[in-house]
Design a protein around this motif. Sequence first.
Motif, PDB file in Angstrom:
ATOM      1  N   LEU A  70      31.183  57.288  42.437  1.00  0.00           N
ATOM      2  CA  LEU A  70      32.177  58.289  42.060  1.00  0.00           C
ATOM      3  C   LEU A  70      33.333  57.612  41.335  1.00  0.00           C
ATOM      4  N   GLU A  71      33.861  58.299  40.340  1.00  0.00           N
ATOM      5  CA  GLU A  71      35.025  57.777  39.614  1.00  0.00           C
ATOM      6  C   GLU A  71      35.948  58.952  39.319  1.00  0.00           C
ATOM      7  N   VAL A  72      37.233  58.785  39.624  1.00  0.00           N
ATOM      8  CA  VAL A  72      38.220  59.793  39.215  1.00  0.00           C
ATOM      9  C   VAL A  72      39.235  59.071  38.337  1.00  0.00           C
ATOM     10  N   PHE A  73      39.310  59.488  37.091  1.00  0.00           N
ATOM     11  CA  PHE A  73      40.161  58.837  36.102  1.00  0.00           C
ATOM     12  C   PHE A  73      41.330  59.769  35.793  1.00  0.00           C
ATOM     13  N   GLY A  74      42.541  59.192  35.795  1.00  0.00           N
ATOM     14  CA  GLY A  74      43.697  60.037  35.543  1.00  0.00           C
ATOM     15  C   GLY A  74      44.722  59.380  34.642  1.00  0.00           C
ATOM     16  N   SER A  75      45.851  60.065  34.469  1.00  0.00           N
ATOM     17  CA  SER A  75      46.889  59.592  33.536  1.00  0.00           C
ATOM     18  C   SER A  75      47.516  58.261  33.967  1.00  0.00           C
ATOM     19  N   GLU A  76      47.410  57.921  35.283  1.00  0.00           N
ATOM     20  CA  GLU A  76      48.054  56.694  35.768  1.00  0.00           C
ATOM     21  C   GLU A  76      47.068  55.675  36.315  1.00  0.00           C
ATOM     22  N   GLY A  77      45.772  55.967  36.263  1.00  0.00           N
ATOM     23  CA  GLY A  77      44.824  54.999  36.806  1.00  0.00           C
ATOM     24  C   GLY A  77      43.490  55.635  37.116  1.00  0.00           C
ATOM     25  N   CYS A  78      42.698  54.892  37.874  1.00  0.00           N
ATOM     26  CA  CYS A  78      41.318  55.326  38.114  1.00  0.00           C
ATOM     27  C   CYS A  78      40.914  54.916  39.525  1.00  0.00           C
ATOM     28  N   ALA A  79      40.302  55.817  40.275  1.00  0.00           N
ATOM     29  CA  ALA A  79      39.773  55.490  41.614  1.00  0.00           C
ATOM     30  C   ALA A  79      38.253  55.453  41.508  1.00  0.00           C
ATOM     31  N   VAL A  80      37.670  54.375  42.017  1.00  0.00           N
ATOM     32  CA  VAL A  80      36.216  54.192  41.897  1.00  0.00           C
ATOM     33  C   VAL A  80      35.630  53.934  43.275  1.00  0.00           C
ATOM     34  N   VAL A  81      34.532  54.607  43.586  1.00  0.00           N
ATOM     35  CA  VAL A  81      33.797  54.318  44.829  1.00  0.00           C
ATOM     36  C   VAL A  81      32.389  53.906  44.424  1.00  0.00           C
ATOM     37  N   GLY A  82      31.986  52.718  44.894  1.00  0.00           N
ATOM     38  CA  GLY A  82      30.673  52.198  44.509  1.00  0.00           C
ATOM     39  C   GLY A  82      29.646  52.369  45.609  1.00  0.00           C
ATOM     40  N   ASN A  83      28.468  51.813  45.364  1.00  0.00           N
ATOM     41  CA  ASN A  83      27.413  51.844  46.370  1.00  0.00           C
ATOM     42  C   ASN A  83      27.747  50.926  47.534  1.00  0.00           C
ATOM     43  N   VAL A  84      27.116  51.215  48.678  1.00  0.00           N
ATOM     44  CA  VAL A  84      27.383  50.422  49.879  1.00  0.00           C
ATOM     45  C   VAL A  84      26.117  49.631  50.214  1.00  0.00           C
TER      46      VAL A  84
END
Length: 342
Positions: A248-262
């Motif tokens: 999952l990736e959420v990209f926004g005006s101030e940055g990006c949050a990424v969740v990868g595989n476990v």
Amino acid sequence: MTTSSEHRVRVGVIGAGRIGQVHALNLAFRVEGVELGAIFDPDRAAAERCAARCRGAQVVDDERRLIEDRSLDAVAICSPTGHHADQIERCAGAGKAIFCEKPIDLRLERIDQALATARRAGVTLMIGFNRRFDPGFKRARQMVVEGRIGTPQLVRITSRDPAPPPPEYVRGSGGLFLDMTIHDFDMARWIVGTEVEQVHALGANLVDPAIGEAGDIDTAIIALRYHGGALGAIDNSRRAVYGYDQRLEVFGSEGCAVVGNVPPTTAVLSRAEGVTADLPLHFFVERYEAAYLAEMQEFIDCLRHDRAPSVTGEEARVPVLMALAAERSRREGRPCRVESPA
Ligand SMILES: NC(=O)c1ccc[n+]([C@@H]2O[C@H](COP(=O)([O-])OP(=O)(O)OC[C@H]3O[C@@H](n4cnc5c(N)ncnc54)[C@H](O)[C@@H]3O)[C@@H](O)[C@H]2O)c1
């Protein structure tokens, strides 16, 4: 149902297949404040196998006996999807609190009837959108809520299974969007806290011809347009040769949050020819172990402390609307709005 926080909630499990066993084991051994009271499955051998793993929980032969058992406070419905709406209504009629696996039904009218029955009965109803309870996705959601990525502009969700289900499962599943992408539709709206207004879906049958013969697709891309203008993309496959691929990736005006595989371990081997690491945890039972436990703990805590669960029936209805719009979009080859039929 209102129970005092001292009271141990007694729960019966209906359906002892793949997901029923996960919930039964958690209820028997890991969730606090609960007892696993009984297990029903029309396949008695499945119920007995599950009970044996749960140190001999009681097996009952008749669904009605379990639902009407006055010693039980709640029921976890883990049967195939086609039974959920009827069982919700029967449990509500008996005054039981209900945890029900997703989706509630494949038809919107049946979902609405079941939700209305549960509402009239005044019973607690929580639906199993387990990914909301995954520690990684929860952390990403918190980053979004705290404004750490600014205004969300793009959401990307990859969700690929390690192996396709058998064609007989596919035939009764409601299709890829209602069976599999439904989790991603729920994630897409929950992670940014905004509803999707339009979907444009493409589907293909690239993995297993038997899935095509069963009338379904096994590969898909769904473009999303959110209210307010953000965009999203979900991609699905029924077979990733390297295992369960959940990112999952959420990209926004101030940055990006990424969740990868476990991976099962973080050990990495570096050699002259390259670097190797563990494959992702193989499938949902392992990958979402912590999420299944946390969601069931929330259900029990809600009953013990008289709180409403976060994943209500109404919340669970929206991903079904999205799946129906995606199927319409795929068949008609055009973007479709996410809305209840008039
Ligand atoms: N949240 C998740 O991650 C997740 C994962 C898997 C499945 N599910 C959902 O859980 C449900 C069950 O899926 P599964 O993969 O465990 O299926 P499964 O086929 O492994 O198990 C279903 C079990 O239900 C039993 N059953 C059949 N008819 C029944 C009835 N009328 N009452 C009670 N039990 C009955 C079957 O004998 C079988 O043991 C589906 O709705 C599916 O969409 C959710």
